[in-house]
Design a protein around this motif. Structure first.
Motif, PDB file in Angstrom:
ATOM      1  N   SER A 146      62.870 112.410  29.735  1.00  0.00           N
ATOM      2  CA  SER A 146      63.888 111.369  29.609  1.00  0.00           C
ATOM      3  C   SER A 146      63.536 110.300  28.573  1.00  0.00           C
ATOM      4  O   SER A 146      64.419 109.569  28.119  1.00  0.00           O
ATOM      5  N   VAL A 147      62.253 110.194  28.203  1.00  0.00           N
ATOM      6  CA  VAL A 147      61.844 109.156  27.250  1.00  0.00           C
ATOM      7  C   VAL A 147      61.253 109.732  25.969  1.00  0.00           C
ATOM      8  O   VAL A 147      60.968 108.987  25.031  1.00  0.00           O
ATOM      9  N   LYS A 148      61.079 111.028  25.944  1.00  0.00           N
ATOM     10  CA  LYS A 148      60.459 111.666  24.777  1.00  0.00           C
ATOM     11  C   LYS A 148      61.261 111.363  23.515  1.00  0.00           C
ATOM     12  O   LYS A 148      62.487 111.470  23.502  1.00  0.00           O
ATOM     13  N   GLY A 149      60.558 110.962  22.474  1.00  0.00           N
ATOM     14  CA  GLY A 149      61.210 110.625  21.220  1.00  0.00           C
ATOM     15  C   GLY A 149      61.653 109.177  21.120  1.00  0.00           C
ATOM     16  O   GLY A 149      61.993 108.701  20.032  1.00  0.00           O
ATOM     17  N   ARG A 150      61.643 108.473  22.258  1.00  0.00           N
ATOM     18  CA  ARG A 150      62.046 107.061  22.256  1.00  0.00           C
ATOM     19  C   ARG A 150      60.886 106.132  22.614  1.00  0.00           C
ATOM     20  O   ARG A 150      60.817 105.017  22.094  1.00  0.00           O
ATOM     21  N   PHE A 151      60.009 106.590  23.478  1.00  0.00           N
ATOM     22  CA  PHE A 151      58.872 105.776  23.933  1.00  0.00           C
ATOM     23  C   PHE A 151      57.583 106.322  23.307  1.00  0.00           C
ATOM     24  O   PHE A 151      57.442 107.528  23.092  1.00  0.00           O
ATOM     25  N   THR A 152      56.654 105.409  23.064  1.00  0.00           N
ATOM     26  CA  THR A 152      55.338 105.785  22.555  1.00  0.00           C
ATOM     27  C   THR A 152      54.265 105.058  23.345  1.00  0.00           C
ATOM     28  O   THR A 152      54.281 103.825  23.437  1.00  0.00           O
ATOM     29  N   ILE A 153      53.343 105.830  23.901  1.00  0.00           N
ATOM     30  CA  ILE A 153      52.219 105.256  24.631  1.00  0.00           C
ATOM     31  C   ILE A 153      51.014 105.202  23.714  1.00  0.00           C
ATOM     32  O   ILE A 153      50.802 106.093  22.888  1.00  0.00           O
ATOM     33  N   SER A 154      50.239 104.141  23.841  1.00  0.00           N
ATOM     34  CA  SER A 154      49.026 103.993  23.034  1.00  0.00           C
ATOM     35  C   SER A 154      48.037 103.125  23.794  1.00  0.00           C
ATOM     36  O   SER A 154      48.350 102.613  24.873  1.00  0.00           O
ATOM     37  N   ARG A 155      46.851 103.004  23.239  1.00  0.00           N
ATOM     38  CA  ARG A 155      45.842 102.159  23.867  1.00  0.00           C
ATOM     39  C   ARG A 155      44.873 101.644  22.824  1.00  0.00           C
ATOM     40  O   ARG A 155      44.666 102.292  21.784  1.00  0.00           O
ATOM     41  N   ASP A 156      44.291 100.496  23.107  1.00  0.00           N
ATOM     42  CA  ASP A 156      43.249  99.913  22.265  1.00  0.00           C
ATOM     43  C   ASP A 156      42.056  99.662  23.184  1.00  0.00           C
ATOM     44  O   ASP A 156      42.029  98.665  23.918  1.00  0.00           O
ATOM     45  N   ASN A 157      41.107 100.564  23.176  1.00  0.00           N
ATOM     46  CA  ASN A 157      39.982 100.453  24.103  1.00  0.00           C
ATOM     47  C   ASN A 157      39.114  99.231  23.800  1.00  0.00           C
ATOM     48  O   ASN A 157      38.484  98.676  24.703  1.00  0.00           O
ATOM     49  N   ALA A 158      39.079  98.805  22.563  1.00  0.00           N
ATOM     50  CA  ALA A 158      38.294  97.618  22.215  1.00  0.00           C
ATOM     51  C   ALA A 158      38.873  96.369  22.873  1.00  0.00           C
ATOM     52  O   ALA A 158      38.146  95.410  23.158  1.00  0.00           O
ATOM     53  N   LYS A 159      40.185  96.397  23.107  1.00  0.00           N
ATOM     54  CA  LYS A 159      40.855  95.256  23.743  1.00  0.00           C
ATOM     55  C   LYS A 159      41.143  95.512  25.219  1.00  0.00           C
ATOM     56  O   LYS A 159      41.762  94.673  25.884  1.00  0.00           O
ATOM     57  N   SER A 160      40.742  96.671  25.713  1.00  0.00           N
ATOM     58  CA  SER A 160      40.997  97.043  27.110  1.00  0.00           C
ATOM     59  C   SER A 160      42.471  96.889  27.463  1.00  0.00           C
ATOM     60  O   SER A 160      42.836  96.359  28.531  1.00  0.00           O
ATOM     61  N   THR A 161      43.308  97.372  26.583  1.00  0.00           N
ATOM     62  CA  THR A 161      44.753  97.211  26.766  1.00  0.00           C
ATOM     63  C   THR A 161      45.486  98.491  26.411  1.00  0.00           C
ATOM     64  O   THR A 161      45.184  99.124  25.393  1.00  0.00           O
ATOM     65  N   GLY A 162      46.440  98.841  27.238  1.00  0.00           N
ATOM     66  CA  GLY A 162      47.327  99.950  26.961  1.00  0.00           C
ATOM     67  C   GLY A 162      48.706  99.412  26.611  1.00  0.00           C
ATOM     68  O   GLY A 162      49.053  98.275  26.945  1.00  0.00           O
ATOM     69  N   TYR A 163      49.499 100.249  25.931  1.00  0.00           N
ATOM     70  CA  TYR A 163      50.810  99.808  25.480  1.00  0.00           C
ATOM     71  C   TYR A 163      51.856 100.886  25.740  1.00  0.00           C
ATOM     72  O   TYR A 163      51.557 102.080  25.763  1.00  0.00           O
ATOM     73  N   LEU A 164      53.078 100.439  25.892  1.00  0.00           N
ATOM     74  CA  LEU A 164      54.213 101.353  25.940  1.00  0.00           C
ATOM     75  C   LEU A 164      55.297 100.755  25.053  1.00  0.00           C
ATOM     76  O   LEU A 164      55.922  99.759  25.410  1.00  0.00           O
ATOM     77  N   GLN A 165      55.477 101.352  23.877  1.00  0.00           N
ATOM     78  CA  GLN A 165      56.529 100.923  22.965  1.00  0.00           C
ATOM     79  C   GLN A 165      57.800 101.655  23.348  1.00  0.00           C
ATOM     80  O   GLN A 165      57.822 102.893  23.366  1.00  0.00           O
ATOM     81  N   MET A 166      58.836 100.906  23.630  1.00  0.00           N
ATOM     82  CA  MET A 166      60.098 101.492  24.089  1.00  0.00           C
ATOM     83  C   MET A 166      61.197 101.159  23.084  1.00  0.00           C
ATOM     84  O   MET A 166      61.530  99.986  22.892  1.00  0.00           O
ATOM     85  N   ASN A 167      61.733 102.180  22.460  1.00  0.00           N
ATOM     86  CA  ASN A 167      62.802 102.022  21.478  1.00  0.00           C
ATOM     87  C   ASN A 167      64.075 102.694  21.974  1.00  0.00           C
ATOM     88  O   ASN A 167      64.036 103.510  22.895  1.00  0.00           O
ATOM     89  N   SER A 168      65.178 102.366  21.349  1.00  0.00           N
ATOM     90  CA  SER A 168      66.473 102.969  21.696  1.00  0.00           C
ATOM     91  C   SER A 168      66.705 102.923  23.203  1.00  0.00           C
ATOM     92  O   SER A 168      67.081 103.921  23.824  1.00  0.00           O
ATOM     93  N   LEU A 169      66.487 101.770  23.767  1.00  0.00           N
ATOM     94  CA  LEU A 169      66.584 101.631  25.217  1.00  0.00           C
ATOM     95  C   LEU A 169      68.004 101.855  25.706  1.00  0.00           C
ATOM     96  O   LEU A 169      68.989 101.520  25.022  1.00  0.00           O
ATOM     97  N   LYS A 170      68.097 102.434  26.891  1.00  0.00           N
ATOM     98  CA  LYS A 170      69.373 102.750  27.523  1.00  0.00           C
ATOM     99  C   LYS A 170      69.469 102.026  28.870  1.00  0.00           C
ATOM    100  O   LYS A 170      68.435 101.708  29.470  1.00  0.00           O
ATOM    101  N   PRO A 171      70.659 101.797  29.369  1.00  0.00           N
ATOM    102  CA  PRO A 171      70.789 101.150  30.681  1.00  0.00           C
ATOM    103  C   PRO A 171      70.023 101.889  31.777  1.00  0.00           C
ATOM    104  O   PRO A 171      69.498 101.243  32.692  1.00  0.00           O
ATOM    105  N   GLU A 172      69.938 103.199  31.676  1.00  0.00           N
ATOM    106  CA  GLU A 172      69.219 103.967  32.697  1.00  0.00           C
ATOM    107  C   GLU A 172      67.707 103.790  32.624  1.00  0.00           C
ATOM    108  O   GLU A 172      66.990 104.283  33.503  1.00  0.00           O
ATOM    109  N   ASP A 173      67.220 103.082  31.623  1.00  0.00           N
ATOM    110  CA  ASP A 173      65.793 102.752  31.556  1.00  0.00           C
ATOM    111  C   ASP A 173      65.471 101.510  32.389  1.00  0.00           C
ATOM    112  O   ASP A 173      64.294 101.159  32.538  1.00  0.00           O
ATOM    113  N   THR A 174      66.480 100.856  32.911  1.00  0.00           N
ATOM    114  CA  THR A 174      66.274  99.667  33.729  1.00  0.00           C
ATOM    115  C   THR A 174      65.450 100.002  34.971  1.00  0.00           C
ATOM    116  O   THR A 174      65.802 100.900  35.736  1.00  0.00           O
TER     117      THR A 174
END
Length: 123
Positions: A62-90
């Motif tokens: 459902s999110v493939k091609g729109r969301f990107t997961i990443s992480r920065d281990n030096a900062k101990s932080t993970g990320y979820l970039q969400m693009n082309s958001l849809k109401p069903e992503d609420t």
């Protein structure tokens, strides 16, 4: 291990948000993480996974091609970039630490969870 998700908010359909997952405690680079979401009245569902070194990722269809997961281990932080958001992503979005060494998409295979951050997408 403590995880804290942030970055949620309100956005119109088609917009973008970037969620962050700040970790403390056990060394961040020693475990895989996942993002899940839960809409009102629905079960918690898998969104994305990233391995401890960032070399492997996996997404729900459902999110493939729109969301990107990443992480920065030096900062101990993970990320979820969400693009082309849809109401069903609420939903409330959660980051979590996996107990396995392979891709995990089931919530019970994660043992530490952040508190969640609300994402609301309006049409």
């Amino acid at each position: 291990v403590q995880l804290q998700a942030s970055g949620g908010g309100w956005v119109q359909a088609g917009g973008s948000l970037r969620l962050s997952c700040a970790a403390s405690g056990r060394t961040f680079s020693t475990y895989d993480i996942g993002w899940f979401r839960q809409a009102p009245g629905k079960e918690r569902e898998f969104v994305a996974f990233i391995s401890r070194d960032g070399s492997s990722t996996y997404y729900a269809d459902s999110v493939k091609g729109r969301f990107t997961i990443s992480r920065d281990n030096a900062k101990s932080t993970g990320y979820l970039q969400m693009n082309s958001l849809k109401p069903e992503d609420t939903a409330v979005y959660y980051c979590a630490k996996s107990t396995l060494l392979v891709v995990a998409t089931i919530p019970r295979l994660y043992d530490y969870w952040g508190q969640g951050t609300q994402v609301t997408v309006s049409s």
